[in-house]
Motif scaffolding. Structure first.
Motif, PDB file in Angstrom:
ATOM      1  N   ALA A   1       0.825  -1.206   0.000  1.00  0.00           N
ATOM      2  CA  ALA A   1       0.000   0.000   0.000  1.00  0.00           C
ATOM      3  C   ALA A   1       0.863   1.262   0.000  1.00  0.00           C
ATOM      4  N   ARG A   2       1.995   1.221   0.707  1.00  0.00           N
ATOM      5  CA  ARG A   2       2.885   2.372   0.773  1.00  0.00           C
ATOM      6  C   ARG A   2       3.386   2.791  -0.609  1.00  0.00           C
ATOM      7  N   SER A   3       3.494   1.815  -1.528  1.00  0.00           N
ATOM      8  CA  SER A   3       4.016   2.109  -2.864  1.00  0.00           C
ATOM      9  C   SER A   3       3.133   3.102  -3.627  1.00  0.00           C
ATOM     10  N   LEU A   4       1.915   3.332  -3.149  1.00  0.00           N
ATOM     11  CA  LEU A   4       1.023   4.296  -3.791  1.00  0.00           C
ATOM     12  C   LEU A   4       1.415   5.737  -3.481  1.00  0.00           C
ATOM     13  N   LEU A   5       2.278   5.929  -2.480  1.00  0.00           N
ATOM     14  CA  LEU A   5       2.655   7.279  -2.071  1.00  0.00           C
ATOM     15  C   LEU A   5       4.001   7.672  -2.672  1.00  0.00           C
ATOM     16  N   PRO A   6       4.055   8.728  -3.478  1.00  0.00           N
ATOM     17  CA  PRO A   6       5.311   9.178  -4.091  1.00  0.00           C
ATOM     18  C   PRO A   6       6.121  10.048  -3.134  1.00  0.00           C
ATOM     19  N   ILE A   7       6.496   9.472  -1.994  1.00  0.00           N
ATOM     20  CA  ILE A   7       7.260  10.203  -0.986  1.00  0.00           C
ATOM     21  C   ILE A   7       8.491   9.384  -0.626  1.00  0.00           C
ATOM     22  N   SER A   8       9.453  10.026   0.020  1.00  0.00           N
ATOM     23  CA  SER A   8      10.633   9.305   0.480  1.00  0.00           C
ATOM     24  C   SER A   8      10.296   8.556   1.766  1.00  0.00           C
ATOM     25  N   ASP A   9      11.220   7.685   2.184  1.00  0.00           N
ATOM     26  CA  ASP A   9      11.024   6.937   3.429  1.00  0.00           C
ATOM     27  C   ASP A   9      11.410   7.751   4.659  1.00  0.00           C
ATOM     28  N   ARG A  10      11.957   8.924   4.442  1.00  0.00           N
ATOM     29  CA  ARG A  10      12.361   9.755   5.581  1.00  0.00           C
ATOM     30  C   ARG A  10      11.127  10.178   6.378  1.00  0.00           C
TER      31      ARG A  10
END
Length: 271
Positions: free
Chosen positions: A53-62
């Protein structure tokens, strides 16, 4: 800027009914993380399913964290550090699996990367429409487990009445050491009482040295209640359960398919 934390459930909260995210929700999450705030994806799902599900967010892991398995696991997305692990005992696992079997209800456990079930049932096929983990089939589930699972899950396609009957049967035994909470009308989550989303929220906020007044949580089901109550602001989805809405500070005006969280994110994080 004072950092804040957004703890959010996934299914029927951050995610739409189609398991995607609305454009406005994605943009709001992008803005709050770009501003330096923390995002914590919080779910009953196992970790690998949450990462899908996280892959849907275009953000860094920071600044991104996972609370998986109803609070059993807290992990940093950036470093992979496991901040907390709370598992069932093998004895508790065996008891739960056997009780469900005697009641004629599908129940499975987990390794850290797979579902472990006795057989492939319609209930398991239903569950895997959303949770795309590999399955290990074994007549003796606990023999497959190298370590105790974070949770067990009972599923009934007949509806809430059957899983609630199993819960009521288990309550006298479970009191004080195992939580039994319906996450939907078909799913009964069974996990250590010391875990839970609310306890995990408090644990991670303390780890990050963020006061609870600077935390916002969002959820829709009964397993979100402790998180809604623990946060500085608890936001229940209008499409959520009656119990979740009663536990929250506020309720969204729009549902998960129509940007319900966006106004609260914009206000709480000054976006």
């Amino acid at each position: 800027m004072e950092k804040k934390i957004f703890f959010t459930d996934l299914d029927e909260t951050l995610l739409t009914s189609r398991k995607t995210m609305t454009d406005a929700t994605v943009k709001a999450v992008e803005r709050l993380t770009a501003a330096g705030h923390y995002l914590v994806l919080t779910s009953g799902r196992p970790l690998d399913s949450m990462k899908e599900a996280r892959s849907l967010l275009p953000i860094s892991d920071r600044g991104l964290y996972y609370i998986a398995n109803n609070g059993g696991l807290i992990e940093s997305a950036q470093t992979g550090e496991r901040i907390s692990e709370i598992r069932l005992s093998m004895e508790e696992t065996s008891y739960l699996l056997n009780a469900a079997r005697q009641a004629g209800i599908h129940c499975h456990a987990y390794t850290d990367n797979a579902i472990v079930a006795r057989q492939n049932t319609p209930e398991l096929e239903f569950y895997r429409r959303t949770i795309h983990l590999p399955v290990i089939l074994s007549d003796n589930i606990t023999d497959v487990l190298e370590q105790p699972p974070f949770k067990c899950l009972a599923i009934s396609l007949k509806g809430r009445e059957q899983v609630e009957a199993l819960r009521d049967t288990l309550l006298p035994w479970a009191n004080g050491h195992v939580s039994l909470i319906c996450s939907t009308d078909r799913l009964l989550e069974m996990f250590p009482a010391a875990a839970g989303k609310g306890a995990a929220l408090r644990r991670l906020a303390e780890h990050l040295r963020i006061p609870l007044s600077h935390t916002m949580s969002a959820g829709d089901q009964d397993n979100d209640i402790s998180m809604l109550q623990a946060a500085g602001l608890g936001v229940a989805m209008c499409n959520g359960s009656a119990r979740a809405k009663a536990a929250a500070d506020v309720i969204t005006k729009s549902d998960n398919n129509h940007d319900g969280l966006v106004p609260f994110l914009e206000d709480f994080f000054d976006l």
